[in-house]
Design an enzyme around this catalytic site. Structure first.
Site, PDB file in Angstrom:
ATOM      1  N   LYS A 138       0.868  -1.187   0.000  1.00 29.02           N
ATOM      2  CA  LYS A 138       0.000   0.000   0.000  1.00 29.02           C
ATOM      3  C   LYS A 138       0.895   1.225   0.000  1.00 29.02           C
ATOM      4  CE  LYS A 138      -4.512   0.901   0.302  1.00 29.02           C
ATOM      5  NZ  LYS A 138      -5.601   0.004  -0.115  1.00 29.02           N
TER       6      LYS A 138
HETATM    7  N1  GLU Z   1      -7.373  -0.146  -3.729  1.00 24.97           N
HETATM    8  C1  GLU Z   1      -8.006  -1.394  -3.982  1.00 24.97           C
HETATM    9  C2  GLU Z   1      -8.053  -2.226  -2.718  1.00 24.97           C
HETATM   10  O1  GLU Z   1      -7.856  -1.713  -1.639  1.00 24.97           O
HETATM   11  C3  GLU Z   1      -7.376  -2.141  -5.154  1.00 24.97           C
HETATM   12  C4  GLU Z   1      -5.956  -2.541  -4.938  1.00 24.97           C
HETATM   13  C5  GLU Z   1      -5.299  -3.121  -6.180  1.00 24.97           C
HETATM   14  O2  GLU Z   1      -5.956  -3.377  -7.154  1.00 24.97           O
HETATM   15  O3  GLU Z   1      -4.080  -3.312  -6.124  1.00 24.97           O
HETATM   16  O4  GLU Z   1      -8.327  -3.382  -2.751  1.00 24.97           O
END
Ligand code: GLU
Length: 449
Positions: A138
């Protein structure tokens, strides 16, 4: 809080996770944590519970209590008025045993280091629950994108990307949109990484990008469609008819808005919606198209003339069959959980329920479809986009839709069955299932060196 075997604390904040390899360029975690809610403590509690439930080894458990690497960066940006503003950004890899780190980039004024690490750990569990070959990552920048011009946002994105570029790559870490970031931001990340590599095209470096640079048509709505699939599945298990059922929704953004359309076209009635600006309700059901028009103009659901104003504090006590938090972490704390009328919660946001909220929901017999399952449609679509980029061969839309549906149904079925066999909540079962998968990968790989 500190992980066993790791240095206590991580800097001035003192309560954040310490990285396995401290790659930070500044004091890690050097900002006040949000007072009310500690997302890192919450995810650690979930990891501890899942580890005990799954019976994974103490060594594996210990490794999962610490993120692999945490990078904190200064992001200086030339503002339109000529001044230089310095923002703080992060990228975290929580665990990459099952594949490259995967997770969004979030721009938010309240973002902090423990929160990014917690969200990265969420991604480790999420990718494992839906069985896609990624780990958890993240990132983000603490900023208020609504106060930035498009030029400022682009410069911020590019400088942030440059600062964390050593952590990114199609085989290393693949960012995607998250709160307040979109395909435009993904295109800037992609372009910055390509430029850093002498103009080499790397479509697999980012997902949720525009179609014109290798994006995938169904990506934007994939989280919402996965959430609806979970609503259908849990209703069918509980014998609740979908048509005519009532939903309360918190958040009308990238996930909440498309979900509202999907729910209403599935015959559900949206009886209350809240967002950061306020809330509205209508027992007969809100016209989602009109509400979306209003939000486009006003920037919030508040003031929508097609429904009655509602005190946001009363959102959860509106009678409904299902409540869907689709905004930020910590939305459903004990008081909200106590006031909740719905018998089912489907978590479209990441980490919307606090541990205290969770135990109230459990005591009250509310069925919760946890975030790491319910909102996994987005990262599953990201996996499809990444795979197509690496193949250099786009799949047809029907194939994407049917694989997305199939993956979500299989994941739901797996968690439901695990919950039944262990006699525990879906959240605990999903955590246990995820950790079993991560632990198995760790055991077969062994520990380097
Ligand atoms: N932001 C989205 C989540 O929290 C997608 C993350 C992604 O596709 O890498 O799942």
């Amino acid at each position: 809080m500190s992980a066993p075997g790791s240095p206590a604390g991580s800097g001035p904040a003192g309560d954040g996770p310490a990285g396995k390899a401290a790659a930070g360029s500044g004091p890690a975690g050097g900002e006040p944590a949000r007072a009310a809610y500690d997302p890192w403590a919450a995810i650690l509690g979930r990891i501890d519970d899942a580890a005990a439930l799954a019976g994974i080894s103490a060594d594996v458990h210990r490794m999962l209590r610490v993120p692999e690497r945490v990078l904190e960066v200064a992001v200086p940006v030339r503002m339109d008025d000529g001044r230089v503003e310095v923002f703080t950004g992060w990228r975290v890899h929580h665990d990459t045993t099952r594949g490259p780190a995967k997770g969004g980039v979030r721009f938010h004024p309240g973002l902090n280091a423990p929160e990014v690490s917690a969200l990265a750990a969420d991604m480790t569990l999420k990718t494992a629950v839906v069985g896609i070959p990624f780990g958890g990552g993240k990132g983000g920048v603490r900023c208020d994108p609504s106060s930035l011009s498009s030029g400022e946002l682009e410069r911020l994105t590019r400088r942030y990307t440059f600062e964390v570029a050593s952590m990114l790559g199609p085989d290393r870490d693949v960012p995607a949109p998250d709160v307040n970031t979109d395909e435009r931001v993904m295109a800037w990340i992609l372009d910055t990484i390509d430029m850093l590599h002498g103009g080499r095209s790397m479509p697999g470096v980012v997902t949720g990008k525009p179609l014109s640079v290798g994006g995938m048509r169904l990506h934007a709505g994939a989280t919402a469609s996965g959430v609806l699939r979970c609503v259908r599945a849990v209703f069918s298990e509980l014998g609740i008819p979908l048509a005519g059922s009532r939903a309360v929704l918190q958040g009308f953004g990238k996930v909440g808005a498309p979900l509202a359309f999907l729910m209403s076209s599935g015959g559900m009635r949206l009886v209350a919606v809240g967002d950061a600006g306020g809330a509205v309700e209508s027992a007969g059901g809100i016209d989602v198209g009109l509400l979306a028009d209003h939000v486009r103009r006003a920037g919030t659901v508040a003031g929508f003339s097609g429904a009655h104003p509602l005190d946001p504090a009363d959102l959860w006590s509106v009678p409904a069959e299902v409540a869907v938090p689709a905004a930020l972490e910590g939305a459903l704390d004990a008081p909200q959980a106590l006031s909740l009328q719905a018998k089912v919660v489907v978590e479209a946001a990441n980490g919307p329920t606090t541990p205290a909220g969770d135990s109230v929901l459990a005591d009250r017999g509310v069925t919760v479809v946890p975030d790491i399952l319910a909102n996994a449609g987005g990262v599953t679509a990201s996996y499809f986009e990444w795979a197509q980029g690496r193949q250099g061969y786009p799949w047809g839309e029907d194939l994407v839709a049917s694989r997305l549906a199939g993956n979500m149904e299989e994941a739901f079925g797996g968690v439901w069955a695990k919950a039944a066999s262990l006699g525990v909540s879906m959240r605990r079962a999903a955590g246990a299932l995820a950790l079993e998968r991560v632990a198995e990968a760790m055991e077969v790989r062994g520990l380097f060196p």
